[in-house]
Write an enzyme that holds these catalytic residues in place. Structure first.
Site, PDB file in Angstrom:
ATOM      1  N   CYS A  12       0.844  -1.184   0.000  1.00 56.05           N
ATOM      2  CA  CYS A  12       0.000   0.000   0.000  1.00 56.05           C
ATOM      3  C   CYS A  12       0.889   1.248   0.000  1.00 56.05           C
ATOM      4  CB  CYS A  12      -0.924   0.000   1.213  1.00 56.05           C
ATOM      5  SG  CYS A  12      -0.059   0.141   2.799  1.00 56.05           S
ATOM      6  N   HIS A  73       3.392   2.108  11.195  1.00 53.43           N
ATOM      7  CA  HIS A  73       2.353   2.000  12.222  1.00 53.43           C
ATOM      8  C   HIS A  73       2.337   3.189  13.181  1.00 53.43           C
ATOM      9  CE1 HIS A  73       3.051  -2.457  11.371  1.00 53.43           C
ATOM     10  NE2 HIS A  73       1.810  -2.222  11.001  1.00 53.43           N
ATOM     11  N   HIS A 123      -2.046  -4.329  18.827  1.00 54.71           N
ATOM     12  CA  HIS A 123      -1.382  -3.934  17.582  1.00 54.71           C
ATOM     13  C   HIS A 123      -0.635  -2.618  17.785  1.00 54.71           C
ATOM     14  CE1 HIS A 123      -0.813  -2.786  13.362  1.00 54.71           C
ATOM     15  NE2 HIS A 123      -1.026  -4.052  13.072  1.00 54.71           N
ATOM     16  N   GLU A 125      -0.086  -0.095  15.842  1.00 55.06           N
ATOM     17  CA  GLU A 125      -0.779   1.091  15.350  1.00 55.06           C
ATOM     18  C   GLU A 125      -1.786   1.593  16.385  1.00 55.06           C
ATOM     19  OE1 GLU A 125      -4.318   2.249  12.317  1.00 55.06           O
ATOM     20  OE2 GLU A 125      -2.864   0.820  11.513  1.00 55.06           O
ATOM     21  N   SER A 217       0.478  -9.861   9.770  1.00 56.41           N
ATOM     22  CA  SER A 217      -0.062  -8.661   9.122  1.00 56.41           C
ATOM     23  C   SER A 217      -1.565  -8.577   9.334  1.00 56.41           C
ATOM     24  CB  SER A 217       0.251  -8.690   7.624  1.00 56.41           C
ATOM     25  OG  SER A 217      -0.517  -7.735   6.920  1.00 56.41           O
ATOM     26  N   SER A 261       1.312  -5.135   2.991  1.00 54.00           N
ATOM     27  CA  SER A 261       2.706  -5.261   3.424  1.00 54.00           C
ATOM     28  C   SER A 261       3.424  -6.373   2.671  1.00 54.00           C
ATOM     29  CB  SER A 261       2.756  -5.523   4.937  1.00 54.00           C
ATOM     30  OG  SER A 261       1.927  -6.610   5.293  1.00 54.00           O
TER      31      SER A 261
END
Length: 277
Positions: A12, A73, A123, A125, A217, A261
């Protein structure tokens, strides 16, 4: 065998931007310390380590005066500052879409909303986004997790950028009937939405779907889940070497989808292997 590749697929914008930035810095500095794995793909990490990447687990693992890198992230403001103080140079590879989610969370908190984040609390992020909240914050995996204690309270809702839009819609709907005031920011990345839709299209064309990407991921996991729920036989692998010939039997059309990713070279390897079957 006919091979259909999802469009879009592969890295991305945010991850490609981060990896390109990291590669350029490695050419100059020769050694760069990334706080956490800069991309959730083991094969790509191995490639970057050969270029001089060193993965650190916390700011204290980065030597004084070294060059540090913040992955796509993102991190909390406190961690960012700790890295800045230790490093001779800090390269910020935070995805712009993640930065938007961080800013939205901060705005909601400053406006007095209880912040609700759809996502995985473990996570990186989500941990980074939470760092921008000064008040009360909840991380929920689905509408089923909405606590009764939030009923009647002022809530601001946003999402981890790689979540499924259906899950986000269900979460928001779950607040509508019990919450007098809600403010919603749809922070799901548009590239994530496009990749999820591409898997749905594949399900209508292919006899089997291969989802390629790291098992760590989050966005690749969502693509695999869409494939599994479609009813079309779906295989989730990290590299072409994991394909078993028996899975391909009696399938004339194979669809390939890859997480945000997953680097292009891994997708190319998979296509080449399928062409030999």
């Amino acid at each position: 065998m006919k091979i259909i590749t999802a469009d879009p697929t592969g890295l991305c914008f945010g991850v490609r931007r981060a990896i390109t930035t990291l590669e350029e810095e490695l050419k100059t500095s020769r050694r760069v310390y990334a706080l956490g794995s800069p991309i959730h793909n083991p094969q790509e990490i191995d490639r970057l380590k050969k270029m001089g990447l060193i993965v650190a687990e916390c700011p204290e693992d980065v030597p004084e005066g070294a060059v540090s890198f913040i992955r796509a992230h993102g991190v909390t403001p406190e961690i960012f500052e700790a890295l800045r103080k230790r490093s001779s140079k800090t390269v910020d590879g935070t995805c712009p879409f993640v930065k938007t989610a961080q800013e939205r969370a901060q705005t909601l908190s400053q406006e007095g909303y209880i912040v609700v984040i759809l996502g995985d609390a473990s996570h990186p992020e989500v941990k980074g986004i939470m760092g921008y909240v000064s008040g009360e914050v909840y991380v929920l995996a689905s509408a089923d997790d909405i606590p009764h204690t939030l009923s009647g309270k002022k809530c601001g809702i946003l999402s981890q950028t790689t979540q499924r839009v259906e899950t986000f819609s269900e979460l928001v709907a779950g607040f509508v009937s019990t919450t007098p005031e809600i403010k919603v920011y749809n922070t799901i990345c548009r590239a994530t939405l496009a990749r999820q839709e591409s898997v749905r299209r594949l399900a209508g064309e292919a006899e089997g779907i291969i989802v390629l990407g790291g098992k760590n991921s989050a966005n690749t996991r969502k693509l695999a889940e869409i494939g599994f729920s479609s009813g079309v036989p779906t295989l989730w692998i990290e590299h072409a070497g994991e394909i078993e010939g028996s899975w391909l039997e009696n399938k004339a059309v194979i669809g390939i989808a890859a997480g945000g990713s997953t680097p292009d070279w891994l997708i190319g390897d998979l296509i080449q292997k399928l062409k030999t079957k």
